[in-house]
Design a protein around this motif. Structure first.
Motif, short mmCIF file in Angstrom:
data_model
loop_
_atom_site.label_atom_id
_atom_site.label_comp_id
_atom_site.label_asym_id
_atom_site.label_seq_id
_atom_site.Cartn_x
_atom_site.Cartn_y
_atom_site.Cartn_z
N LEU A 89 26.19 29.95 -18.05
CA LEU A 89 27.44 30.71 -17.91
C LEU A 89 28.44 29.99 -17.01
O LEU A 89 29.61 29.82 -17.35
N LEU A 90 27.95 29.52 -15.85
CA LEU A 90 28.87 28.90 -14.89
C LEU A 90 29.42 27.58 -15.43
O LEU A 90 30.60 27.29 -15.31
N THR A 91 28.55 26.80 -16.07
CA THR A 91 29.02 25.51 -16.62
C THR A 91 30.10 25.73 -17.67
O THR A 91 31.16 25.10 -17.63
N LEU B 190 37.16 29.71 -0.03
CA LEU B 190 38.29 28.93 0.52
C LEU B 190 39.28 28.59 -0.60
O LEU B 190 40.49 28.76 -0.45
N HIS B 191 38.74 28.14 -1.73
CA HIS B 191 39.57 27.78 -2.89
C HIS B 191 40.34 29.00 -3.37
O HIS B 191 41.55 28.96 -3.58
N MET B 192 39.65 30.13 -3.49
CA MET B 192 40.28 31.35 -3.99
C MET B 192 41.40 31.80 -3.05
O MET B 192 42.50 32.14 -3.49
N LEU B 193 41.13 31.78 -1.73
CA LEU B 193 42.15 32.22 -0.78
C LEU B 193 43.34 31.26 -0.77
O LEU B 193 44.50 31.69 -0.71
N GLN C 31 47.59 23.01 -17.95
CA GLN C 31 48.83 23.56 -17.37
C GLN C 31 49.34 22.73 -16.20
O GLN C 31 50.47 22.90 -15.75
N GLY C 32 48.48 21.84 -15.65
CA GLY C 32 48.92 21.08 -14.48
C GLY C 32 48.85 21.96 -13.25
O GLY C 32 48.57 23.16 -13.35
N MET C 33 49.11 21.40 -12.08
CA MET C 33 49.00 22.15 -10.85
C MET C 33 50.26 23.00 -10.64
O MET C 33 51.38 22.56 -10.89
C1 HEM Z 1 32.65 27.59 -9.25
C2 HEM Z 1 33.82 27.96 -8.81
C3 HEM Z 1 35.14 27.22 -9.02
C4 HEM Z 1 35.37 25.90 -9.30
C5 HEM Z 1 34.34 24.81 -9.51
C6 HEM Z 1 36.84 25.73 -9.39
C7 HEM Z 1 37.47 24.49 -9.64
C8 HEM Z 1 38.85 24.33 -9.65
C9 HEM Z 1 39.52 23.02 -9.61
C10 HEM Z 1 38.82 21.67 -9.55
C11 HEM Z 1 40.87 23.25 -9.64
C12 HEM Z 1 42.00 22.21 -9.55
C13 HEM Z 1 42.23 21.76 -8.13
C14 HEM Z 1 42.41 22.83 -7.14
O1 HEM Z 1 43.39 23.56 -7.17
O2 HEM Z 1 41.52 22.99 -6.31
C15 HEM Z 1 41.05 24.69 -9.71
C16 HEM Z 1 42.29 25.32 -9.80
C17 HEM Z 1 42.46 26.70 -9.82
N1 HEM Z 1 41.48 27.64 -9.56
FE1 HEM Z 1 39.49 27.28 -9.40
N2 HEM Z 1 37.47 26.92 -9.19
C18 HEM Z 1 36.47 27.86 -8.93
C19 HEM Z 1 36.68 29.18 -8.61
C20 HEM Z 1 37.93 29.78 -8.57
C21 HEM Z 1 38.17 31.13 -8.10
C22 HEM Z 1 37.09 32.03 -7.48
C23 HEM Z 1 39.52 31.40 -8.31
C24 HEM Z 1 40.28 32.66 -8.02
C25 HEM Z 1 39.79 33.85 -8.03
C26 HEM Z 1 40.11 30.19 -8.89
C27 HEM Z 1 41.44 30.09 -9.28
C28 HEM Z 1 42.07 28.89 -9.58
C29 HEM Z 1 43.49 28.75 -9.92
C30 HEM Z 1 44.50 29.87 -10.09
C31 HEM Z 1 43.73 27.38 -10.06
C32 HEM Z 1 45.06 26.69 -10.39
C33 HEM Z 1 45.63 26.14 -9.13
C34 HEM Z 1 46.93 25.40 -9.31
O3 HEM Z 1 47.38 25.22 -10.45
O4 HEM Z 1 47.48 25.01 -8.27
N3 HEM Z 1 39.14 29.23 -9.02
N4 HEM Z 1 39.82 25.32 -9.71
#
Ligand code: HEM
Length: 352
Positions: free
Chosen positions: A199-201, A104-107, A214-216
């Protein structure tokens, strides 16, 4: 209380200059718009990972690895240890929800184009985190050494053996021999409780550092924003509580089954399938003909799945080949088509 907190802060600040840290936490702003709810997906994923670590450590107190101990120790956990059944079910449901929220996050990041410059590396670390989350699911699945897990692991690792040139070596590396045995169980255990958590941590730390630095995406252009610390973080915490309740409710009303112990000499029960997040790949490989021209069908399938993963990971780079005016539409179309294909193959895999 307020006085002693302030005193403690002043003491620490004098020694560690907390000001910079607080400013670092405070400077991040989160855009407020119709899609803002998706910003909680990353945080929920991080929370679910912590829940997995917590329940995993508790399960480790009683879990013993080995073909004559794993199944027995899981049965002991679910029948004799107080709330053992709950911890095991929370861990199993938590694993599935974590993969769901990563997707969901990735999409959401894809459709919000939040992978664009300067966030290409955040996206790539994210792709690696997705891979690690699925490897967690695959390795953890075998640990109860029950019938379902044994044969699903056999099917899953068989695919590795199809890789040209290095297939057999890879298969022996993953299984610890030619067959799924106690050696496979020990390797998957080491992977699940030591290698993958490390690795994941560390990768999640890098990922979050990138996000914090970088901020959101879009915060600088957004009409309305909210402070990440404490406003957004407190809302995050409410989401975590809701998700925690959902995981516990699932664990109580749909406790995770254990089933029969694995028996390598028995024939595979009919209808063995991998976990839902592997179903689309599994179904795709299943429907391919045995041979496509001179090449084994499964080999072509593995190549197509690998290429699709690569195209997905390289979105931040290949989208620049699309003329600027049509770029957003092209990526959205790519997103919807990927979702439709994955959804259809998963449903087909589930129903067939
Ligand atoms: C264990 C898996 C992951 C965790 C715990 C995680 C956690 C987070 C968190 C807390 C943020 C900031 C808030 C948000 O945008 O939701 C974030 C941002 C981001 N994540 Fe993840 N993420 C994970 C996997 C992924 C995956 C699979 C992708 C893409 C393939 C991804 C790409 C990004 C990007 C590009 C941002 C920046 C978003 C922005 O600046 O608006 N993340 N991630």
């Amino acid at each position: 209380m307020r006085g002693s907190l302030a005193a403690a802060y002043a003491w620490l600040d004098e020694r560690f200059d907390l000001g910079a840290l607080v400013e670092f936490a405070r400077h991040k702003r989160v855009p407020v718009h119709r899609g803002s709810v998706f910003y909680y997906a990353g945080g929920v994923t991080a929370f679910l990972f912590l829940l997995q670590v917590g329940t995993g450590i508790l399960l480790l107190m009683y879990y013993r690895v080995g073909t004559d101990a794993s199944y027995e120790s899981v049965r002991y956990i679910t029948t004799k240890v107080p709330f053992g059944w709950l911890m095991r079910s929370v861990h199993s449901w938590g694993a599935n929800l974590m993969v769901l929220f990563v997707l969901l996050h990735m999409l959401s990041v894809l459709f919000m184009k939040a992978y664009r410059k300067p966030r290409e590396l955040t996206w790539l670390t994210g792709c690696a985190l997705l891979g690690l989350s699925m490897a967690f699911g695959f390795s953890g699945y075998l640990l109860p050494w029950n019938e379902l897990a044994y044969f699903a692991t056999k099917v899953g690792t068989d695919i590795v053996g199809q890789v040209p040139l290095v297939g057999h070596w890879l298969l022996r590396l993953v299984r610890g021999g030619d067959e799924v045995t106690g050696a496979t169980l020990s390797r998957f255990f080491g992977l699940h409780v030591a290698i993958l958590p490390a690795l994941l941590t560390s990768l999640m730390g890098v990922h979050l550092l990138f996000v914090q630095t970088q901020g959101m995406a879009g915060a600088d252009r957004a009409k309305k924003t909210m402070a990440f610390f404490p406003n957004f973080l407190l809302r995050d915490a409410i989401f975590w509580l809701v998700v925690l309740n959902a995981v516990c409710a699932l664990a109580v009303f749909f406790p995770w089954e254990l089933g029969k112990k694995a028996d390598a000499l028995a024939s595979a029960p009919t209808g063995i399938k991998p976990e839902w997040y592997f179903l689309s790949q599994y179904q795709f490989l299943k429907v391919l003909p045995g041979r496509i021209g001179p090449v084994a069908g499964e080999l072509v399938g593995i190549a197509v799945i690998g290429a699709a993963g690569l195209v997905f990971a390289l979105v931040p780079f290949w989208e620049r080949l699309v003329p600027e005016g049509r770029r957003d539409r092209a990526v959205e179309l790519f997103g919807w088509v990927s979702l439709a294909v994955l959804g259809a193959m998963t449903a087909w895999g589930y129903l067939s």
